[in-house]
Design a protein around this motif. Structure first.
Motif, PDB file in Angstrom:
ATOM      1  N   ALA A 290       0.873  -1.180   0.000  1.00  0.00           N
ATOM      2  CA  ALA A 290       0.000   0.000   0.000  1.00  0.00           C
ATOM      3  C   ALA A 290       0.905   1.223   0.000  1.00  0.00           C
ATOM      4  O   ALA A 290       1.877   1.282   0.743  1.00  0.00           O
ATOM      5  CB  ALA A 290      -0.877  -0.003   1.238  1.00  0.00           C
TER       6      ALA A 290
ATOM      7  N   GLY B  65       0.692   5.255   0.571  1.00  0.00           N
ATOM      8  CA  GLY B  65      -0.174   6.361   0.992  1.00  0.00           C
ATOM      9  C   GLY B  65       0.052   7.523   0.044  1.00  0.00           C
ATOM     10  O   GLY B  65      -0.391   7.514  -1.096  1.00  0.00           O
TER      11      GLY B  65
ATOM     12  N   SER C 201       7.374   8.509   2.485  1.00  0.00           N
ATOM     13  CA  SER C 201       8.465   7.826   3.181  1.00  0.00           C
ATOM     14  C   SER C 201       9.778   8.304   2.588  1.00  0.00           C
ATOM     15  O   SER C 201       9.808   8.875   1.495  1.00  0.00           O
ATOM     16  CB  SER C 201       8.360   6.315   2.970  1.00  0.00           C
TER      17      SER C 201
ATOM     18  N   ASP D  42       3.018  17.514  11.520  1.00  0.00           N
ATOM     19  CA  ASP D  42       3.308  18.914  11.166  1.00  0.00           C
ATOM     20  C   ASP D  42       2.864  19.242   9.745  1.00  0.00           C
ATOM     21  O   ASP D  42       2.683  20.402   9.397  1.00  0.00           O
ATOM     22  CB  ASP D  42       4.815  19.180  11.235  1.00  0.00           C
TER      23      ASP D  42
ATOM     24  N   TYR E 214      12.412   6.529  14.772  1.00  0.00           N
ATOM     25  CA  TYR E 214      11.022   6.729  14.357  1.00  0.00           C
ATOM     26  C   TYR E 214      11.046   6.755  12.829  1.00  0.00           C
ATOM     27  O   TYR E 214      11.989   7.253  12.237  1.00  0.00           O
ATOM     28  CB  TYR E 214      10.483   8.050  14.931  1.00  0.00           C
TER      29      TYR E 214
HETATM   30  P1  FAD Z   1       3.709   6.158   2.682  1.00  0.00           P
HETATM   31  O1  FAD Z   1       5.061   6.733   2.782  1.00  0.00           O
HETATM   32  O2  FAD Z   1       3.143   6.024   1.336  1.00  0.00           O
HETATM   33  O3  FAD Z   1       3.662   4.750   3.438  1.00  0.00           O
HETATM   34  C1  FAD Z   1       4.340   4.549   4.651  1.00  0.00           C
HETATM   35  C2  FAD Z   1       4.221   3.090   5.095  1.00  0.00           C
HETATM   36  O4  FAD Z   1       2.887   2.823   5.459  1.00  0.00           O
HETATM   37  C3  FAD Z   1       4.571   2.080   4.011  1.00  0.00           C
HETATM   38  O5  FAD Z   1       5.149   0.949   4.584  1.00  0.00           O
HETATM   39  C4  FAD Z   1       3.232   1.739   3.416  1.00  0.00           C
HETATM   40  O6  FAD Z   1       3.225   0.454   2.836  1.00  0.00           O
HETATM   41  C5  FAD Z   1       2.335   1.812   4.636  1.00  0.00           C
HETATM   42  N1  FAD Z   1       0.985   2.225   4.317  1.00  0.00           N
HETATM   43  C6  FAD Z   1       0.588   3.289   3.605  1.00  0.00           C
HETATM   44  N2  FAD Z   1      -0.755   3.338   3.570  1.00  0.00           N
HETATM   45  C7  FAD Z   1      -1.201   2.303   4.288  1.00  0.00           C
HETATM   46  C8  FAD Z   1      -2.479   1.801   4.635  1.00  0.00           C
HETATM   47  N3  FAD Z   1      -3.601   2.399   4.221  1.00  0.00           N
HETATM   48  N4  FAD Z   1      -2.556   0.696   5.394  1.00  0.00           N
HETATM   49  C9  FAD Z   1      -1.449   0.065   5.827  1.00  0.00           C
HETATM   50  N5  FAD Z   1      -0.215   0.476   5.520  1.00  0.00           N
HETATM   51  C10 FAD Z   1      -0.089   1.588   4.767  1.00  0.00           C
HETATM   52  N6  FAD Z   1       5.434  12.105  10.474  1.00  0.00           N
HETATM   53  C11 FAD Z   1       5.009  12.419  11.715  1.00  0.00           C
HETATM   54  O7  FAD Z   1       4.693  11.541  12.512  1.00  0.00           O
HETATM   55  N7  FAD Z   1       4.947  13.731  12.117  1.00  0.00           N
HETATM   56  C12 FAD Z   1       5.236  14.748  11.276  1.00  0.00           C
HETATM   57  O8  FAD Z   1       5.139  15.907  11.664  1.00  0.00           O
HETATM   58  C13 FAD Z   1       5.645  14.441   9.957  1.00  0.00           C
HETATM   59  N8  FAD Z   1       5.928  15.432   9.091  1.00  0.00           N
HETATM   60  C14 FAD Z   1       6.297  15.103   7.826  1.00  0.00           C
HETATM   61  C15 FAD Z   1       6.564  16.150   6.922  1.00  0.00           C
HETATM   62  C16 FAD Z   1       6.921  15.856   5.632  1.00  0.00           C
HETATM   63  C17 FAD Z   1       7.207  16.998   4.669  1.00  0.00           C
HETATM   64  C18 FAD Z   1       7.064  14.501   5.222  1.00  0.00           C
HETATM   65  C19 FAD Z   1       7.511  14.172   3.837  1.00  0.00           C
HETATM   66  C20 FAD Z   1       6.832  13.475   6.111  1.00  0.00           C
HETATM   67  C21 FAD Z   1       6.442  13.758   7.421  1.00  0.00           C
HETATM   68  N9  FAD Z   1       6.170  12.755   8.344  1.00  0.00           N
HETATM   69  C22 FAD Z   1       5.757  13.081   9.600  1.00  0.00           C
HETATM   70  C23 FAD Z   1       6.417  11.355   8.021  1.00  0.00           C
HETATM   71  C24 FAD Z   1       5.172  10.621   7.589  1.00  0.00           C
HETATM   72  O9  FAD Z   1       4.382  10.297   8.717  1.00  0.00           O
HETATM   73  C25 FAD Z   1       5.589   9.354   6.897  1.00  0.00           C
HETATM   74  O10 FAD Z   1       6.218   9.700   5.697  1.00  0.00           O
HETATM   75  C26 FAD Z   1       4.467   8.392   6.639  1.00  0.00           C
HETATM   76  O11 FAD Z   1       5.024   7.345   5.898  1.00  0.00           O
HETATM   77  C27 FAD Z   1       3.239   8.954   5.967  1.00  0.00           C
HETATM   78  O12 FAD Z   1       3.406   9.179   4.636  1.00  0.00           O
HETATM   79  P2  FAD Z   1       2.412   8.579   3.529  1.00  0.00           P
HETATM   80  O13 FAD Z   1       1.013   8.722   3.904  1.00  0.00           O
HETATM   81  O14 FAD Z   1       2.879   9.181   2.279  1.00  0.00           O
HETATM   82  O15 FAD Z   1       2.743   7.008   3.605  1.00  0.00           O
END
Ligand code: FAD
Length: 545
Positions: A98, A100, A104, A175, A493
């Motif tokens: 999956a 999101g 990452s 954030d 983290y």
């Molecule tokens: P992805 O990067 O696409 O996925 C992350 C992981 O989750 C992967 O292993 C994927 O397979 C899995 N996954 C995705 N969707 C699902 C689903 N529906 N069910 C099960 N598994 C799933 N994090 C914080 O905690 N606090 C912050 O303030 C914060 N600020 C950020 C700011 C920026 C500019 C960025 C780029 C990232 C930040 N993050 C922060 C990190 C963020 O939480 C992670 O990148 C997280 O992975 C969410 O991104 P995404 O939704 O794009 O997930």
């Protein structure tokens, strides 16, 4: 002789498998997108080169994995069930990741196998359908809590905008809001509200999850609780979140946003720890958000997170008598609305009075709640306009136990990083461990209070060696080595490791439980292989983890 008619699910599954194989074969002859044939299938399987390219990239811009063979844009949870069931029941099998919003930094949402399929949970295709998944919030009778049910790929910014129509908002944030609900719940989801409400995973009532066997299960504290706890912070290892029931509160209208500076680390952390100890007090007697960041070079004053310092109020590090050239900024907010607008000044003043920052360095601004929550997006737009957003991001996020944070400061901020150009913010703020549920899959240090230290740096082609990807990656390794040698028991983290041995070390006492949950919910290791924790049973044994 009449051949028995297979039950509908088997028929659908074999159809999907067949289509999958056909798609694989014809991908070279330019067929781009087809609606799947099953009557109930709302989504699309795409072989479009752009879709496949996108699914093999992430915000980190560093991880190079095999390209997926196809990308699924699901129209519903049932499409995901069908795909995962097919992967689970087919002889050769394929992996399913999956994705999101792809934010990452180390390929966690990718599939490192050439026979993998990526499910685009967020994104524009099918977004109309997903919009419908934003249910009406539950508006409680007296004494109950409000909540909203959202699609697992929904972006937090959409959840916020939707909930605001009803005067409500989720309680705990990240954030940045252009992240998916499923993606942050698979990690923890933290920001300055976590000291009071806990991380986002502490603010979820219920989930729908497609397990690695292709079962769609509803889970909560009471129902299928092992799956519920496993999935929260579970790095996508136990199932794909298709629906989340999120706790809501009455949305604040405005925010008083304050920054104050320190030149003494001990005073800075003492004040941060004092402020988070006020959790659970009435809102008038505590701040609503507590973060902080480190300023190790003057350039950072002009950095995206620091644009808060107005040009008419320039801050010169040299004028502030710093130890080792390092300054610390405490960042706090207080929410208010029309009813409390008159008392907010006094409440803030009473709280600030107890703090020991440099007196001349109080920077204050008022803004709407939504603008505060969406602040990083504004910075994103600025960086995009300068071509500085789509660059490699060798980020390192660590949870550091409170008892060793001063050693970390000495060794890392004033040692390894001292006087370097940092090319990105370095956040530091403490959290209360009792706001984290130990039954979830996340691991945190074994102390009542621990700090997030987030080195959110960008690698730049500026001609300066210190800003290159290689230099920053080496420095991250140096920081991890320093912690190891100094016996500072940090936990990563948004962790990233390449061997199962390292993952076992990361999970420590929780590894056996993690393994047991994996055997139960994804026994063939189909899901989220981009995390490099378990090798799929269909892969060759020569793979490195
Ligand atoms: P992805 O990067 O696409 O996925 C992350 C992981 O989750 C992967 O292993 C994927 O397979 C899995 N996954 C995705 N969707 C699902 C689903 N529906 N069910 C099960 N598994 C799933 N994090 C914080 O905690 N606090 C912050 O303030 C914060 N600020 C950020 C700011 C920026 C500019 C960025 C780029 C990232 C930040 N993050 C922060 C990190 C963020 O939480 C992670 O990148 C997280 O992975 C969410 O991104 P995404 O939704 O794009 O997930």
């Amino acid at each position: 002789v009449r051949r028995p008619i297979p039950p509908p699910t088997t028929m659908r599954t074999s159809k999907l498998l067949l289509m999958f194989v056909i798609y694989h074969l014809i991908s070279t002859v330019g067929l781009l997108m087809i609606n799947l044939p099953s009557e109930d299938f709302d989504g699309e399987i795409s072989l479009d080169a752009l879709d496949i390219e996108k699914a093999s990239l992430d915000f980190g811009g560093m991880a190079k994995s095999a390209k997926p063979v196809a990308v699924l844009h699901p129209g519903s949870a049932d499409d995901i069930v069908e795909l995962v069931k097919t992967a689970y029941s087919s002889g050769h099998g394929f992996t399913v990741s999956a994705r999101g919003h792809g934010h990452s930094t180390n390929g966690q949402a990718q599939t490192p196998y050439s026979n993998g399929v990526v499910i685009e949970m967020s994104g524009s295709k099918g977004s109309q359908l997903r919009k419908r998944k934003l249910a009406l919030p539950f508006l409680p009778m007296e004494g109950n809590s409000s909540y909203v049910d959202v699609w697992g790929g929904e972006l937090w910014i959409n959840v916020l905008n939707w909930a605001l129509h009803f005067g409500l908002a989720p309680k705990s944030w990240t954030d940045y809001l252009y992240l998916s609900v499923g993606g942050t719940l698979s990690n923890a989801g933290i920001s300055g509200q976590a000291f009071n409400y806990g991380p986002q995973i502490s603010n979820v009532y219920e989930l729908d999850v497609v397990t690695g066997k292709g079962e769609l299960l509803t889970c909560s504290e009471e129902k299928n609780s092992e799956l519920f706890h496993g999935v929260l912070g579970g790095l996508g290892q136990f199932g794909i979140i298709t629906r989340a029931r999120l706790a809501l509160e009455k949305a604040p209208q405005r925010v008083r946003w304050i920054r104050v500076l320190y030149n003494n680390f001990l005073t800075f952390t003492k004040d941060q720890e004092h402020l988070i100890s006020l959790h659970g007090r009435p809102p008038s007697k505590r701040f609503d958000y507590i973060e902080g960041f480190v300023i190790v070079d003057e350039g950072l004053i002009n950095n995206w997170r620091s644009s808060f310092f107005s040009p008419s109020n320039p801050v010169k590090i040299s004028s502030l008598n710093t130890t080792g050239g390092v300054l610390y900024c405490l960042e706090i907010t207080k929410n208010f609305d029309d009813r409390t607008a008159n008392s907010v000044d006094q409440e803030v003043e009473a709280l600030l009075k107890k703090l020991d920052f440099i007196p001349s360095t109080v920077f204050t601004t008022d803004l709407p709640y939504v603008d505060f929550l969406d602040r990083v997006h504004k910075a994103e737009l600025k960086l995009r306009s300068k071509d500085l957003w789509d660059v490699p991001h060798p980020w390192l996020n660590l949870f550091v136990p409170k008892s060793r944070i001063a050693d970390f400061d000495k060794g890392v901020f004033k040692g390894i990083l001292g006087h370097n150009k940092t090319s990105g913010p370095i956040l530091i703020y403490p959290m209360n461990k009792n706001k984290w549920d130990n039954q979830t899959s996340v691991v945190t240090p074994d102390e009542d209070v621990f700090y997030l230290v987030a080195l959110l740096r960008s690698a730049l082609d500026s001609g300066e060696e210190m800003q290159t990807l290689q230099y920053l990656n080496n420095q991250n390794q140096q920081i991890l080595r320093f912690c190891h040698e100094a016996g500072i028991k940090v936990k990563q983290y948004l962790p990233s490791y390449n061997s199962q041995k390292e993952w076992k070390g990361h999970y420590g006492d929780k590894w056996e439980l993690f393994l047991k949950r994996k055997m139960e919910f994804d026994p063939k290791h189909i899901l989220a292989t981009g995390q490099h924790i378990f090798r799929p049973s269909s892969s060759s044994s020569t793979q490195s983890w």
